[in-house]
Design an enzyme around this catalytic site. Structure first.
Site, PDB file in Angstrom:
ATOM      1  N   ASP A 114       1.671   8.195   7.275  1.00  0.00           N
ATOM      2  CA  ASP A 114       2.584   7.289   6.561  1.00  0.00           C
ATOM      3  C   ASP A 114       2.552   7.687   5.084  1.00  0.00           C
ATOM      4  OD1 ASP A 114       3.881   5.171   5.328  1.00  0.00           O
ATOM      5  OD2 ASP A 114       2.365   3.676   5.802  1.00  0.00           O
TER       6      ASP A 114
ATOM      7  N   SER B 192       0.865  -1.183   0.000  1.00  0.00           N
ATOM      8  CA  SER B 192       0.000   0.000   0.000  1.00  0.00           C
ATOM      9  C   SER B 192       0.901   1.232   0.000  1.00  0.00           C
ATOM     10  CB  SER B 192      -0.932  -0.015   1.213  1.00  0.00           C
ATOM     11  OG  SER B 192      -0.199  -0.035   2.423  1.00  0.00           O
TER      12      SER B 192
ATOM     13  N   GLU C 250      -4.508  -2.661   9.343  1.00  0.00           N
ATOM     14  CA  GLU C 250      -3.691  -3.225  10.426  1.00  0.00           C
ATOM     15  C   GLU C 250      -4.279  -2.936  11.798  1.00  0.00           C
ATOM     16  OE1 GLU C 250       0.387  -1.905   9.936  1.00  0.00           O
ATOM     17  OE2 GLU C 250       0.124  -1.947   7.764  1.00  0.00           O
TER      18      GLU C 250
ATOM     19  N   LYS D  12       7.768   0.071  14.400  1.00  0.00           N
ATOM     20  CA  LYS D  12       6.658  -0.694  13.843  1.00  0.00           C
ATOM     21  C   LYS D  12       7.258  -1.806  12.996  1.00  0.00           C
ATOM     22  CE  LYS D  12       2.446  -0.047  11.151  1.00  0.00           C
ATOM     23  NZ  LYS D  12       2.033   0.392   9.816  1.00  0.00           N
TER      24      LYS D  12
ATOM     25  N   ASP E  49      -3.548   0.922  11.820  1.00  0.00           N
ATOM     26  CA  ASP E  49      -3.158   1.590  10.581  1.00  0.00           C
ATOM     27  C   ASP E  49      -4.333   1.428   9.630  1.00  0.00           C
ATOM     28  OD1 ASP E  49      -2.183   2.621   8.266  1.00  0.00           O
ATOM     29  OD2 ASP E  49      -0.460   1.271   8.089  1.00  0.00           O
TER      30      ASP E  49
ATOM     31  N   LYS F  38      10.089   5.316   6.909  1.00  0.00           N
ATOM     32  CA  LYS F  38      10.479   4.161   6.100  1.00  0.00           C
ATOM     33  C   LYS F  38      11.572   4.631   5.142  1.00  0.00           C
ATOM     34  CE  LYS F  38       5.831   2.019   5.929  1.00  0.00           C
ATOM     35  NZ  LYS F  38       4.540   2.032   5.168  1.00  0.00           N
TER      36      LYS F  38
ATOM     37  N   HIS G  13      -3.342  -5.927   2.597  1.00  0.00           N
ATOM     38  CA  HIS G  13      -2.418  -6.944   3.108  1.00  0.00           C
ATOM     39  C   HIS G  13      -3.110  -8.286   3.345  1.00  0.00           C
ATOM     40  CE1 HIS G  13       0.526  -3.690   4.804  1.00  0.00           C
ATOM     41  NE2 HIS G  13       0.493  -3.735   3.495  1.00  0.00           N
TER      42      HIS G  13
ATOM     43  N   GLU H 259       1.985  -9.136   6.937  1.00  0.00           N
ATOM     44  CA  GLU H 259       2.860  -8.724   8.041  1.00  0.00           C
ATOM     45  C   GLU H 259       2.753  -9.640   9.252  1.00  0.00           C
ATOM     46  OE1 GLU H 259       2.247  -4.542   8.771  1.00  0.00           O
ATOM     47  OE2 GLU H 259       3.072  -3.989   6.823  1.00  0.00           O
TER      48      GLU H 259
ATOM     49  N   GLU I 121      -2.817   5.385  12.431  1.00  0.00           N
ATOM     50  CA  GLU I 121      -2.024   5.778  11.257  1.00  0.00           C
ATOM     51  C   GLU I 121      -2.936   5.936  10.038  1.00  0.00           C
ATOM     52  OE1 GLU I 121       1.351   3.145  10.875  1.00  0.00           O
ATOM     53  OE2 GLU I 121       1.374   3.336   8.689  1.00  0.00           O
TER      54      GLU I 121
ATOM     55  N   HIS J 169       8.983  -1.022   9.347  1.00  0.00           N
ATOM     56  CA  HIS J 169       9.167  -2.018   8.276  1.00  0.00           C
ATOM     57  C   HIS J 169       8.233  -1.720   7.103  1.00  0.00           C
ATOM     58  CE1 HIS J 169       5.670  -4.782   9.892  1.00  0.00           C
ATOM     59  NE2 HIS J 169       5.303  -3.527   9.754  1.00  0.00           N
TER      60      HIS J 169
HETATM   61  P1  PGA Z   1       3.266  -1.113   2.897  1.00  0.00           P
HETATM   62  O1  PGA Z   1       2.280  -0.856   4.089  1.00  0.00           O
HETATM   63  O2  PGA Z   1       4.595  -1.495   3.406  1.00  0.00           O
HETATM   64  O3  PGA Z   1       2.540  -2.202   2.169  1.00  0.00           O
HETATM   65  O4  PGA Z   1       3.272   0.191   2.127  1.00  0.00           O
HETATM   66  C1  PGA Z   1       2.621  -0.759   5.385  1.00  0.00           C
HETATM   67  C2  PGA Z   1       1.920   0.417   5.950  1.00  0.00           C
HETATM   68  O5  PGA Z   1       0.975   0.955   5.323  1.00  0.00           O
HETATM   69  O6  PGA Z   1       2.316   0.869   7.011  1.00  0.00           O
HETATM   70 ZN    ZN Z   2       0.806   2.591   6.909  1.00  0.00          ZN
END
Ligand code: PGA
Ligand code: ZN
Length: 411
Positions: free
Chosen positions: A305, A39, A154, A381, A233, A330, A144, A197, A278, A358
């Site tokens: 994010d 995503s 999430e 995270k 999230d 990230k 996911h 995840e 998030e 991650h």
């Molecule tokens: P992604 O999602 O690593 O698939 O972008 C993780 C998140 O949205 O935090």
């Molecule tokens: Zn996210």
């Protein structure tokens, strides 16, 4: 002095190819790999150009090799600038942000290794003494997971009352175990399937998932005698239908406009005493973020994010608008360690909590555990279960052992 750079294609946790980079100096060695999102935010740098890893492998190795050989691995900022020049595009779409970030992190690890230091100490200095709380992934939905899963991406937990990393990490795994039992009480067909995840993928509504998430936090928290708080999230860019101007909750058969979404999220935060939420809005909706943060920012972390994509300029806009009080970090969203550092610095200067994170497609590389400690991120995270997730958690346990005077971070 960098003597050799090697780039290889390796597997990520989804079985897709990504890159791992070795940097060899005359007295040091660094290795790092890059993860991939599912995503992803639209303003992230590009992971790989069209054709994927294979398209860049030999050419990038040649170019990067010829540029970096003979340089001092300590000149990380200059090296990151050279990588951008080598790529030549704003979004790193020529050699790929995953390539540049893996080189960047491997260079830093080689520099640290030449002083015989772990990366967290090289970055954070000798006075590093705070350890991050693990934000653990318990149930997966959205992008996911499968189509019958909840719309919310999430369902997370934070063991805010944990006294140390070991206690925190095992608290999260206990909640994860308890949730499997609780899902089975709601769905007798549940066979223990997991998402990208490592969270369970239940075939239940968003509301039912929120209920058992809260229940598991309370029960396990009582058993262990520490407070464990639920978090989410929502990855709302995935729910947003721009044509309709609505967030589409397919599992529940409900559509919400921005005003409805604000009330919906506020209600969830208050009902379940959420610690952290998030991406409660689409990545373009700074205003929705700002309205929610104004309403509940004093009692909950509202984190961007896809909103910020680890980008310092975009974060600056968010700070100006008071859009959020936390930011996901990230490194592969921005493509280098030095730019990641700059974003974290700006966040901390403005009381925006950085959360090193991650991606959904991960490797067993544990560099982000060092980044969280070394950059002073009060939360990390990185899931709760699964080899590529526990690689980071177990590294945190080792780091804690090396820092006998360290304590858990404060917010
Ligand atoms: P992604 O999602 O690593 O698939 O972008 C993780 C998140 O949205 O935090
Ligand atoms: Zn996210």
């Amino acid at each position: 002095i960098i003597e050799d750079v090697q780039i290889r294609k390796i597997l990520d946790s989804r079985g897709n190819p990504t890159v791992e980079v070795d940097v060899i100096t005359w007295n040091g060695f660094g290795r790092a790999a890059a993860p991939s999102g599912a995503s992803t935010g639209s303003r992230e740098v590009v992971s790989f150009p069209e054709g994927g890893v294979d398209a860049i492998l030999s050419e990038a190795e040649d170019i990067i090799y010829s540029e970096l050989i003979g340089m001092d691995a300590e000149d990380i900022v200059t090296i990151d600038e050279i990588l951008r020049e080598v790529d030549g595009t704003e979004n790193l779409s020529a050699i790929g942000g995953n390539t540049t970030v893996a080189v960047s992190m491997a260079v830093a690890k080689a520099a640290a290794s030449s002083y015989n230091l772990p990366l967290y100490k090289y970055l954070g200095g000798n006075f590093v003494n705070e350890l991050p709380f693990p934000l653990g992934n318990m149930m997966n939905g959205g992008a996911h997971a499968g189509i019958n899963a909840p719309d919310i991406q999430e369902f997370l937990v934070v063991p805010v009352g944990a006294n140390n990393v070991v206690e925190a990490v095992f608290a999260n795994s206990s909640v994860h175990k308890r949730l499997k039992e609780l899902i089975q009480t709601k769905d007798s067909n549940f066979t223990g399937g997991k998402g990208d995840e490592g969270g369970w993928v239940p075939n239940i509504t968003n509301d039912a998932a929120l209920e058992i998430q809260a229940q598991a936090c309370e029960e396990v928290g009582d058993e262990l005698g520490i407070e464990i708080r639920p978090s989410l999230d929502m990855a709302s860019s995935e729910l947003w239908d721009a044509d309709e101007g609505k967030y589409v909750y397919a599992q529940d058969g409900i559509k919400r406009d921005t005003g409805d979404q604000i009330e919906f999220v506020k209600d969830i935060i208050e009902t379940y005493n959420m610690f952290y939420v998030e991406d409660p809005f689409d990545e373009s909706d700074f205003d929705g973020f700002a309205q929610l943060t104004a309403k509940v920012g004093d009692k909950c972390l509202i984190c961007g994010d896809d909103l910020f994509v680890t980008n310092k300029e975009i974060l600056a806009k968010g700070i100006e608008m008071n859009a959020a009080n936390a930011i996901i970090i990230k490194p592969n969203q921005i493509g280098s360690l030095s730019e990641t550092y700059a974003t974290v610095k700006l966040a901390k200067e403005n009381n925006v909590v950085p959360v090193v994170s991650h991606r959904s497609g991960e490797t067993t590389d544990a560099t982000i555990a060092h980044l969280a400690v070394g950059l002073g991120s009060p939360m990390i995270k990185t899931g709760a279960i699964g080899g590529e997730r526990i690689a980071k958690l177990n590294e945190l346990i080792r780091i804690e052992e090396e820092l006998p005077n360290a304590h858990m971070a404060s917010f």
